[in-house]
Design an enzyme around this catalytic site. Structure first.
Site, PDB file in Angstrom:
ATOM      1  CB  SER A   1      -0.900   0.022   1.236  1.00  0.00           C
ATOM      2  OG  SER A   1      -1.521   1.285   1.392  1.00  0.00           O
TER       3      SER A   1
ATOM      4  CE1 TYR B   1      -4.101  -2.508   4.801  1.00  0.00           C
ATOM      5  CE2 TYR B   1      -3.370  -0.286   4.242  1.00  0.00           C
ATOM      6  CZ  TYR B   1      -3.819  -1.541   3.856  1.00  0.00           C
ATOM      7  OH  TYR B   1      -3.964  -1.825   2.517  1.00  0.00           O
TER       8      TYR B   1
END
Length: 263
Positions: A157, A170
């Site tokens: 990401s 995350y």
């Protein structure tokens, strides 16, 4: 602000995957579903591995009914035994594994600042996103080695590239996936296995529906290509990294975010 029109993706223009045997985690919905559909359309045999059994079975049944070689196996990426069983079942069912897409992940920590995170949340995210990626790669490794041209594509990401706030667990997990990608590329290269990562920006899928409108606007205004990001934008790079066209590309992290981050 001028925004670009969203043009449809022509799957026929993507890298061919004829005869490839692929295992795609988190393939029942969202980005993963896009990878499954496109890979099958380009000639691959695909096993979907997901904890969402109902959605995964339905997708596999639909694509199988349409004439594609797609099946489903349930997996809980936080459970080592489940990971091992899923990879073994996929490899036996397809007669091998040529490519693995480690797409399965959870967020859980969205919206909370670092001091608000619980240890349980941190551990849950790390167990799925980091440990699960490692375990699935190791479980698939015997099949990837036997292939002689194995491909591993980790879905990271761009939050780990720009340091997204209120998303610490995350973001940290995806930074770990990037580092793991480089290390595994060096360890597995002697077997002919390439290991790369794709780092998407904020993609408009069901899993990002919780993201505040302000964050979506932040991405839209910060991109060099000013429009929303959709799953189709990530499919092409992933299929390229699974294909023979990328045979000398390894250890790379490819940001796919419309120019929001340019490392």
């Amino acid at each position: 602000m001028h925004t670009l029109p969203l043009l449809p993706l022509d799957v026929a223009t993507l890298a061919p995957l004829d005869g490839k045997k692929l295992l795609i985690t988190g393939g029942a919905r969202g980005l993963g579903e896009g990878f499954v559909r496109a890979a099958a359309a380009r000639g691959a045999q695909v096993t979907i591995a997901d904890i969402a059994a109902q959605a995964g079975e339905a997708l596999a049944a639909q694509l199988h009914g349409d004439g594609f070689a797609v099946s489903f196996v349930r997996v809980d990426l936080s459970d080592p035994a489940s990971v091992e069983a899923a990879a073994q079942a996929a490899g036996e069912r397809m007669g091998g594994i040529d490519g693995l897409v480690n797409n399965g992940a959870i967020t859980n920590s969205g919206g909370k600042i670092a001091s608000e995170l619980s240890i349980e949340t941190w551990d849950a995210v790390m167990n799925v996103n980091v440990r699960g990626t490692w375990l699935m790669t190791m479980a698939a490794l015997p099949f990837l080695r036997a292939s002689g041209q194995g491909r591993v594509v980790n879905i990271a990401s761009d939050t780990a590239l720009w340091g997204a706030p209120r998303l610490l667990a995350y973001t940290a997990s995806k930074g770990a996936v990037m580092s793991m990608t480089r290390s595994l590329a060096r360890e597995l290269g002697s077997y002919g296995i390439t290991v790369n990562a794709v780092a998407p920006g904020l993609v408009e899928v069901e899993a990002t529906a919780y993201v505040p409108a302000e964050r979506h606007r932040h991405y839209l205004e910060g991109r060099a290509l000013p429009r929303a990001q959709v799953p189709d934008d990530v499919i092409g790079p992933v299929l390229f990294l699974l294909s023979d066209a990328s045979r000398f590309v390894t250890g790379q992290v490819l940001p796919v975010n419309g120019g929001f981050v340019m490392p």
